[in-house]
Scaffold this active site. Structure first.
Site, PDB file in Angstrom:
ATOM      1  N   THR A 154       1.001  -1.472   0.154  1.00  0.00           N
ATOM      2  CA  THR A 154       0.209   0.458  -0.361  1.00  0.00           C
ATOM      3  C   THR A 154       1.107   1.355   0.404  1.00  0.00           C
ATOM      4  O   THR A 154       0.009   2.224  -0.469  1.00  0.00           O
ATOM      5  CB  THR A 154      -0.863   0.148   1.486  1.00  0.00           C
ATOM      6  OG1 THR A 154      -0.480  -0.723   2.558  1.00  0.00           O
ATOM      7  CG2 THR A 154      -2.273  -1.060   0.192  1.00  0.00           C
ATOM      8  N   TYR A 155       2.102   1.357   0.411  1.00  0.00           N
ATOM      9  CA  TYR A 155       2.879   2.622   0.801  1.00  0.00           C
ATOM     10  C   TYR A 155       3.286   2.994  -1.041  1.00  0.00           C
ATOM     11  O   TYR A 155       3.358   4.010  -1.418  1.00  0.00           O
ATOM     12  CB  TYR A 155       4.496   1.970   1.465  1.00  0.00           C
ATOM     13  CG  TYR A 155       4.874   2.774   1.161  1.00  0.00           C
ATOM     14  CD1 TYR A 155       4.644   4.572   2.360  1.00  0.00           C
ATOM     15  CD2 TYR A 155       6.107   2.359   0.813  1.00  0.00           C
ATOM     16  CE1 TYR A 155       5.775   5.290   1.752  1.00  0.00           C
ATOM     17  CE2 TYR A 155       7.311   4.124   0.049  1.00  0.00           C
ATOM     18  CZ  TYR A 155       7.137   5.177   1.118  1.00  0.00           C
ATOM     19  OH  TYR A 155       7.910   6.210   0.939  1.00  0.00           O
ATOM     20  N   ALA A 156       3.724   1.769  -1.967  1.00  0.00           N
ATOM     21  CA  ALA A 156       4.686   1.717  -2.871  1.00  0.00           C
ATOM     22  C   ALA A 156       3.195   2.762  -3.477  1.00  0.00           C
ATOM     23  O   ALA A 156       3.816   3.246  -4.556  1.00  0.00           O
ATOM     24  CB  ALA A 156       4.664   0.552  -2.975  1.00  0.00           C
ATOM     25  N   SER A 158       0.272   3.907  -3.134  1.00  0.00           N
ATOM     26  CA  SER A 158       0.218   5.310  -2.635  1.00  0.00           C
ATOM     27  C   SER A 158       1.085   6.159  -3.653  1.00  0.00           C
ATOM     28  O   SER A 158       0.740   7.218  -3.981  1.00  0.00           O
ATOM     29  CB  SER A 158      -0.148   5.342  -1.386  1.00  0.00           C
ATOM     30  OG  SER A 158       1.731   5.462  -0.634  1.00  0.00           O
ATOM     31  N   LYS A 159       2.132   5.702  -3.494  1.00  0.00           N
ATOM     32  CA  LYS A 159       3.073   6.781  -4.492  1.00  0.00           C
ATOM     33  C   LYS A 159       3.405   6.193  -5.747  1.00  0.00           C
ATOM     34  O   LYS A 159       3.741   7.622  -6.014  1.00  0.00           O
ATOM     35  CB  LYS A 159       5.084   6.407  -3.660  1.00  0.00           C
ATOM     36  CG  LYS A 159       4.988   6.743  -1.980  1.00  0.00           C
ATOM     37  CD  LYS A 159       4.813   7.926  -1.614  1.00  0.00           C
ATOM     38  CE  LYS A 159       5.429   8.356  -0.719  1.00  0.00           C
ATOM     39  NZ  LYS A 159       5.175   9.864  -0.104  1.00  0.00           N
TER      40      LYS A 159
END
Length: 293
Positions: A154-156, A158-159
Site C-alpha cells: 500500500t505504501y508503494a 500510494s506513491k
C-alpha cells in the site's frame, strides 16, 4: 528559473525528517516558511529552530487528511501573512509487513495521508497558486512509484498515485494555460530519517541524507525541473521498465536486493501529539492547532 527570495512556502509534514530539512533549506534561500505537521510539538520545535537562526518561519498543526483542517490553516495563513507561492506535499507514513497481516486500518491510513493528503492540500491551495505570477507544487513520491515493493504494497501504490497525480496535474495546467504553476515530482530512494529504520538497502544504493535530498529539491524548483530521481540508480528505472522483459526485471530485482528490501522492516511510529486549542503564532509560544471538531 524560479526566484525563491521572499517566496512563501508551505511544507506539510515539516515538523521532522525530510520536511524539517526542506524548511531549513528553503528558509536559507530567502523564503518565508509555513511549517505544518499533525504533531503540534514538532511544529513548535521546527519554527523555534528556524527563528533562532534568524530565518523567517511560522507554523500550524494541520491534519492533511482532514479538508476542514487544511482549509482553516489556509484561511489563517492568507489573512495573517499573505498568499502562498510554493506548496511542498511532503507528509507521508509507511507501514511494513505482509499485506494480509497488516490491519486494514493501517492500509487505509497510508492512503489517507499519502494519497488524499496531497489531493486535499493541493485542491485547497491551487486556486491561490493560479493567481501568483510564479508558483510551484512539489510532490514527494518515491522510487517505489517506479517499481514493485513487496512487504509495503500500500505504501508503494500510494506513491504510484502521487506520481500519477503530479504528472497528470502538470499536463492539465499546461493545457489550461497555467504553465506558470510548475509541478515537480520527487522519486527518491530510501532516506535516512528514521522512517525506514530496519530496511535492507539494495546493492550499491546508499541511503540518502535529508540534507542532500533537500538541496536537490531546492535546485529542482529553481530550475523548474519536472522530475527528481535520486540516487543515480533510480534514474534508470523508467528505461529498464520500458526495455527489459518482466522476468529479467524480476531476476535483477532479486539479485540486487530491491524486491526484498522491506522484508525486515516494521514501523514503530506512534500517534501524533496535537495541541488542544488555537494559540497565538509566536516563535516562543505553541503554534495554533487547527483540528477537526
Amino acid at each position: 528559473m524560479t526566484h525563491l527570495r521572499d517566496k512563501r512556502v508551505l511544507i506539510t509534514g515539516s515538523g521532522h525528517g525530510l520536511g524539517r530539512e526542506l524548511a531549513k533549506t528553503f528558509a536559507k534561500a530567502g523564503c518565508e516558511i509555513i511549517v505544518t505537521d499533525r504533531d503540534a510539538d514538532r511544529v513548535h520545535d521546527t519554527v523555534g529552530m528556524l527563528t533562532k537562526s534568524n530565518l523567517r518561519a511560522f507554523g500550524y498543526a494541520m491534519d492533511v487528511t482532514n479538508p476542514a483542517s487544511v482549509q482553516d490553516v489556509h484561511d489563517l495563513v492568507l489573512s495573517e501573512h499573505g498568499p502562498i507561492d510554493i506548496l511542498i506535499n511532503n507528509a507521508g507514513i509507511v507501514c511494513g509487513g505482509t499485506f494480509e497481516n497488516l490491519p486494514l486500518e493501517r492500509h487505509k491510513a497510508i492512503y489517507d495521508v499519502n494519497c488524499l493528503g496531497p489531493v486535499n492540500v493541493t485542491h485547497t491551495l491551487l486556486p491561490e497558486l493560479l493567481t501568483r505570477p510564479e508558483s510551484h507544487i512539489v510532490n514527494i513520491a518515491s522510487a517505489s512509484a517506479l517499481l514493485p515493493l513487496p512487504f509495503a504494497a500500500t505504501y508503494a501504490s500510494s506513491k504510484w498515485a502521487v506520481l500519477g497525480f503530479s504528472e497528470s496535474l502538470r499536463e492539465e495546467l499546461r493545457l489550461t494555460g497555467h504553465e506558470h504553476v510548475r509541478v515537480t515530482s520527487v522519486c527518491p530512494g530510501y532516506i535516512s530519517t528514521g522512517m525506514f529504520s530496519g530496511v535492507k538497502t539494495p546493492f550499491l544504493m546508499p541511503m540518502l541524507t535529508p540534507q542532500i535530498l533537500a538541496d536537490e529539491i531546492l535546485r529542482a524548483v529553481q530550475s523548474n525541473r519536472e522530475v527528481v530521481r535520486t540516487p543515480w540508480q533510480v534514474k534508470f528505472l523508467p528505461l529498464l521498465n520500458g526495455i527489459m522483459p518482466r522476468r529479467l526485471l524480476r531476476w535483477l530485482g532479486d539479485k540486487l536486493g530491491v524486491l526484498d528490501s522491506m522484508s525486515a522492516f516494521h514501523s514503530s511510529a506512534g500517534p501524533p501529539r496535537l495541541a488542544k486549542e488555537p494559540l497565538p503564532v509566536s516563535a516562543t509560544e505553541s503554534v495554533p492547532a487547527v483540528l477537526s471538531k
